[in-house]
Design a protein around this motif. Structure first.
Motif, PDB file in Angstrom:
ATOM      1  N   PHE A 168      -0.543   4.340   8.943  1.00  0.00           N
ATOM      2  CA  PHE A 168      -0.005   5.988   7.303  1.00  0.00           C
ATOM      3  C   PHE A 168      -0.852   7.216   7.911  1.00  0.00           C
ATOM      4  O   PHE A 168      -1.105   8.161   7.675  1.00  0.00           O
ATOM      5  CB  PHE A 168      -1.253   5.439   6.229  1.00  0.00           C
ATOM      6  N   TYR A 169      -1.214   7.074   8.898  1.00  0.00           N
ATOM      7  CA  TYR A 169      -1.624   8.266  10.223  1.00  0.00           C
ATOM      8  C   TYR A 169      -0.200   8.710  10.968  1.00  0.00           C
ATOM      9  O   TYR A 169      -0.157   9.916  11.199  1.00  0.00           O
ATOM     10  CB  TYR A 169      -2.764   7.984  11.019  1.00  0.00           C
ATOM     11  N   LEU A 170       1.024   7.582  10.328  1.00  0.00           N
ATOM     12  CA  LEU A 170       1.773   8.392  11.351  1.00  0.00           C
ATOM     13  C   LEU A 170       2.676   9.435   9.966  1.00  0.00           C
ATOM     14  O   LEU A 170       3.066   8.502   9.014  1.00  0.00           O
ATOM     15  CB  LEU A 170       3.240   6.958  12.139  1.00  0.00           C
ATOM     16  N   PRO A 171       3.421  10.107   9.948  1.00  0.00           N
ATOM     17  CA  PRO A 171       3.917  11.280   9.171  1.00  0.00           C
ATOM     18  C   PRO A 171       4.580  10.782   8.143  1.00  0.00           C
ATOM     19  O   PRO A 171       4.724  10.880   6.980  1.00  0.00           O
ATOM     20  CB  PRO A 171       4.217  12.863   9.202  1.00  0.00           C
ATOM     21  N   PHE A 172       5.415   9.269   8.726  1.00  0.00           N
ATOM     22  CA  PHE A 172       6.650   9.431   8.368  1.00  0.00           C
ATOM     23  C   PHE A 172       6.520   7.767   7.324  1.00  0.00           C
ATOM     24  O   PHE A 172       7.795   8.380   6.531  1.00  0.00           O
ATOM     25  CB  PHE A 172       7.950   9.463   9.369  1.00  0.00           C
ATOM     26  N   VAL A 173       5.397   7.669   7.538  1.00  0.00           N
ATOM     27  CA  VAL A 173       4.804   6.560   6.988  1.00  0.00           C
ATOM     28  C   VAL A 173       4.496   6.577   5.116  1.00  0.00           C
ATOM     29  O   VAL A 173       4.116   7.389   5.294  1.00  0.00           O
ATOM     30  CB  VAL A 173       3.964   5.597   7.014  1.00  0.00           C
ATOM     31  N   LYS A 174       5.544   5.994   4.375  1.00  0.00           N
ATOM     32  CA  LYS A 174       5.526   6.107   3.007  1.00  0.00           C
ATOM     33  C   LYS A 174       5.160   5.047   2.098  1.00  0.00           C
ATOM     34  O   LYS A 174       4.261   5.404   1.129  1.00  0.00           O
ATOM     35  CB  LYS A 174       7.012   5.626   2.748  1.00  0.00           C
ATOM     36  N   THR A 175       5.290   3.848   2.494  1.00  0.00           N
ATOM     37  CA  THR A 175       4.180   2.471   2.624  1.00  0.00           C
ATOM     38  C   THR A 175       4.404   1.441   3.051  1.00  0.00           C
ATOM     39  O   THR A 175       5.959   1.376   4.355  1.00  0.00           O
ATOM     40  CB  THR A 175       5.818   2.145   0.622  1.00  0.00           C
ATOM     41  N   VAL A 176       3.600   0.647   3.194  1.00  0.00           N
ATOM     42  CA  VAL A 176       3.586  -0.646   3.796  1.00  0.00           C
ATOM     43  C   VAL A 176       3.179  -1.678   3.289  1.00  0.00           C
ATOM     44  O   VAL A 176       2.496  -1.932   2.283  1.00  0.00           O
ATOM     45  CB  VAL A 176       1.998  -0.176   4.958  1.00  0.00           C
ATOM     46  N   TYR A 177       4.439  -2.884   3.377  1.00  0.00           N
ATOM     47  CA  TYR A 177       3.874  -4.107   3.009  1.00  0.00           C
ATOM     48  C   TYR A 177       3.637  -5.285   4.020  1.00  0.00           C
ATOM     49  O   TYR A 177       3.993  -4.685   5.285  1.00  0.00           O
ATOM     50  CB  TYR A 177       4.954  -4.535   2.593  1.00  0.00           C
ATOM     51  N   ILE A 178       2.026  -5.968   3.517  1.00  0.00           N
ATOM     52  CA  ILE A 178       2.111  -7.178   4.543  1.00  0.00           C
ATOM     53  C   ILE A 178       1.854  -8.573   3.721  1.00  0.00           C
ATOM     54  O   ILE A 178       1.089  -8.104   2.322  1.00  0.00           O
ATOM     55  CB  ILE A 178       0.554  -7.021   5.341  1.00  0.00           C
TER      56      ILE A 178
ATOM     57  N   PHE B 245       0.472  -0.840  -0.196  1.00  0.00           N
ATOM     58  CA  PHE B 245       0.065   0.056  -0.201  1.00  0.00           C
ATOM     59  C   PHE B 245       0.925   1.192  -0.328  1.00  0.00           C
ATOM     60  O   PHE B 245       1.967   1.204   1.051  1.00  0.00           O
ATOM     61  CB  PHE B 245      -0.760  -0.188   1.257  1.00  0.00           C
ATOM     62  N   LYS B 246       0.398   2.427  -0.895  1.00  0.00           N
ATOM     63  CA  LYS B 246       0.907   3.231  -0.852  1.00  0.00           C
ATOM     64  C   LYS B 246       0.879   4.428  -0.533  1.00  0.00           C
ATOM     65  O   LYS B 246       1.421   5.485  -0.438  1.00  0.00           O
ATOM     66  CB  LYS B 246       1.187   3.857  -2.827  1.00  0.00           C
ATOM     67  N   ASN B 247       0.156   4.522   0.182  1.00  0.00           N
ATOM     68  CA  ASN B 247      -1.224   5.406   0.678  1.00  0.00           C
ATOM     69  C   ASN B 247      -2.170   5.240   1.499  1.00  0.00           C
ATOM     70  O   ASN B 247      -3.034   3.819   1.644  1.00  0.00           O
ATOM     71  CB  ASN B 247      -1.502   6.298  -0.308  1.00  0.00           C
ATOM     72  N   ILE B 248      -3.041   6.112   2.352  1.00  0.00           N
ATOM     73  CA  ILE B 248      -3.971   5.736   2.957  1.00  0.00           C
ATOM     74  C   ILE B 248      -5.188   5.516   2.059  1.00  0.00           C
ATOM     75  O   ILE B 248      -5.797   4.096   2.445  1.00  0.00           O
ATOM     76  CB  ILE B 248      -4.321   6.727   3.983  1.00  0.00           C
ATOM     77  N   ASP B 249      -5.674   6.041   0.866  1.00  0.00           N
ATOM     78  CA  ASP B 249      -6.727   5.406   0.226  1.00  0.00           C
ATOM     79  C   ASP B 249      -6.285   4.267   0.037  1.00  0.00           C
ATOM     80  O   ASP B 249      -7.204   3.202  -0.700  1.00  0.00           O
ATOM     81  CB  ASP B 249      -6.552   6.409  -0.900  1.00  0.00           C
ATOM     82  N   ASP B 250      -5.066   3.626  -0.974  1.00  0.00           N
ATOM     83  CA  ASP B 250      -4.921   2.686  -1.381  1.00  0.00           C
ATOM     84  C   ASP B 250      -4.565   1.645  -0.412  1.00  0.00           C
ATOM     85  O   ASP B 250      -4.835   0.068  -0.730  1.00  0.00           O
ATOM     86  CB  ASP B 250      -2.933   2.852  -1.799  1.00  0.00           C
ATOM     87  N   ALA B 251      -4.788   1.894   0.665  1.00  0.00           N
ATOM     88  CA  ALA B 251      -4.906   0.789   1.972  1.00  0.00           C
ATOM     89  C   ALA B 251      -6.617   0.041   2.584  1.00  0.00           C
ATOM     90  O   ALA B 251      -6.291  -0.331   3.515  1.00  0.00           O
ATOM     91  CB  ALA B 251      -3.814   1.528   2.894  1.00  0.00           C
ATOM     92  N   LYS B 252      -7.468   0.678   1.447  1.00  0.00           N
ATOM     93  CA  LYS B 252      -8.422   0.872   2.009  1.00  0.00           C
ATOM     94  C   LYS B 252      -8.635  -0.948   2.307  1.00  0.00           C
ATOM     95  O   LYS B 252      -9.180  -1.067   3.180  1.00  0.00           O
ATOM     96  CB  LYS B 252      -9.564   0.509   0.520  1.00  0.00           C
TER      97      LYS B 252
ATOM     98  N   GLU C 128     -10.260 -10.081   3.090  1.00  0.00           N
ATOM     99  CA  GLU C 128     -11.054  -9.649   1.605  1.00  0.00           C
ATOM    100  C   GLU C 128     -11.129  -9.471   0.742  1.00  0.00           C
ATOM    101  O   GLU C 128     -10.763  -9.417  -0.551  1.00  0.00           O
ATOM    102  CB  GLU C 128     -10.170 -11.143   2.244  1.00  0.00           C
ATOM    103  N   SER C 129     -12.715  -8.730   1.304  1.00  0.00           N
ATOM    104  CA  SER C 129     -13.468  -8.173   0.232  1.00  0.00           C
ATOM    105  C   SER C 129     -12.798  -7.222  -0.303  1.00  0.00           C
ATOM    106  O   SER C 129     -13.585  -7.026  -1.688  1.00  0.00           O
ATOM    107  CB  SER C 129     -14.731  -8.609   0.527  1.00  0.00           C
ATOM    108  N   GLU C 130     -12.152  -6.145   0.588  1.00  0.00           N
ATOM    109  CA  GLU C 130     -11.906  -5.099  -0.587  1.00  0.00           C
ATOM    110  C   GLU C 130     -10.407  -5.182  -1.073  1.00  0.00           C
ATOM    111  O   GLU C 130     -10.244  -4.620  -1.401  1.00  0.00           O
ATOM    112  CB  GLU C 130     -11.785  -4.221   0.690  1.00  0.00           C
TER     113      GLU C 130
END
Length: 300
Positions: free
Chosen positions: A49-59, A33-40, A98-100
């Motif tokens: 992503f509410y942390l100001p320093f987070v750029k990308t999240v991989y799970i 996920f690259k941003n908060i919208d992408d992370a729906k 999963e549905s999202e």
């Protein structure tokens, strides 16, 4: 309810840290996920992503990897992030809805060694590119999203993409056994997300280059064409198998010298001189009855 604990694990990329859980978080799937919208699809990623320093999240499986912006040091914030992730996991809230989640393409990637000790070849089970594409730095990769992201790893020196593989040349700041798994997983996850390997603009440019090459072929001598035919039929497949590429540049009739361009694993390879002299040069000399005396690379 299972109690989650989270361990902190640095990576070879100083901007990325892994937060490893003591149990699986996803069912054999990976997400980026690259941003908060992408992370729906992931309430946890959205929270991060509410942390100001987070750029990308991989799970992926049992870990969450976070890439940060260069506004903080991980040493100052990683404990807080680990605690936040642990608290979320122990709340029983879903990691992925999963549905999202977007549908993903199953991809496998394996690593192959090459004759060049500085280059490793990562082979996918799907086509990546038609043609050959070489990038010496991140600026050259502006129209190649996969290569551009690979250049964010500090140990990546050059990228070569062709057919179903990516050849990565590294700097001597890391050993392959330290970084191979990280690169392989990164490439696999990238491809699974359906992201583009190359932009349309670079493919259009490659098509123009091919058309120009075809026009040039019409002006080549018969001997030039024979040399190119031998390179295409006998040499290129073997070179591609080693993660490289060889292209005809010119032929000097006075010195009987063929000049070629080496790319990918061939570029800068310690054994390339031996290959040119003992392999390609000998083959051309014998197959063309002495019309060729020498083969030399104009690069690498």
């Amino acid at each position: 309810m299972q109690q989650f604990s989270v361990d902190i694990q640095p990576t070879n990329n100083e901007n990325i840290v892994k937060f490893i859980a003591n149990s699986f978080l996803t069912q054999a799937k990976s997400f980026e996920f690259k941003n908060i919208d992408d992370a729906k699809p992931s309430p946890l990623a959205q929270q991060l992503f509410y942390l100001p320093f987070v750029k990308t999240v991989y799970i992926s499986q049992n870990f969450i990897a976070i890439e940060k912006y260069n506004i903080v040091e991980w040493a100052d914030v990683q404990e807080e992030v680990a605690e936040s992730i642990s608290t979320y996991l122990n709340s029983g809230k879903p990691v992925i809805i999963e549905s999202e989640a977007p549908s993903k393409i199953p991809v496998s990637v394996y690593a192959e060694s090459t004759p060049n000790p500085a280059v490793l070849k990562f082979v996918a089970n799907k086509p990546l590119a038609e043609g050959t594409f070489e990038f010496k730095n991140i600026d050259e990769a502006s129209l190649a999203p996969l290569a551009k992201e690979l250049f964010t790893f500090p140990f990546v020196k050059e990228i070569f993409i062709s057919a179903n593989y990516v050849s990565v040349m590294k700097y001597n700041v890391a050993e392959w056994d330290e970084i191979t798994m990280e690169l392989r997983e990164f490439i696999r996850n990238y491809l699974e997300m359906g992201k583009p390997v190359l932009d349309d603009a670079i493919l259009t440019e490659e098509k123009r280059t091919s058309e120009t090459s075809e026009e040039n072929n019409r002006t080549r001598t018969d001997l030039d064409k024979e040399i190119i035919s031998i390179l295409d039929e006998y040499i290129k497949p073997a070179v591609a198998g080693d993660g490289g590429h060889i292209a005809f540049d010119s032929f000097d009739e006075n010195t009987k010298t063929v000049r070629v361009i080496l790319q990918g694993a061939c570029s800068g390879c310690p054994s390339s001189t031996v290959t040119l002299k003992n392999g390609i040069e000998t083959m051309l000399r014998e197959m063309l009855n002495g019309k060729v005396a020498h083969v030399e690379a104009i690069n690498g």
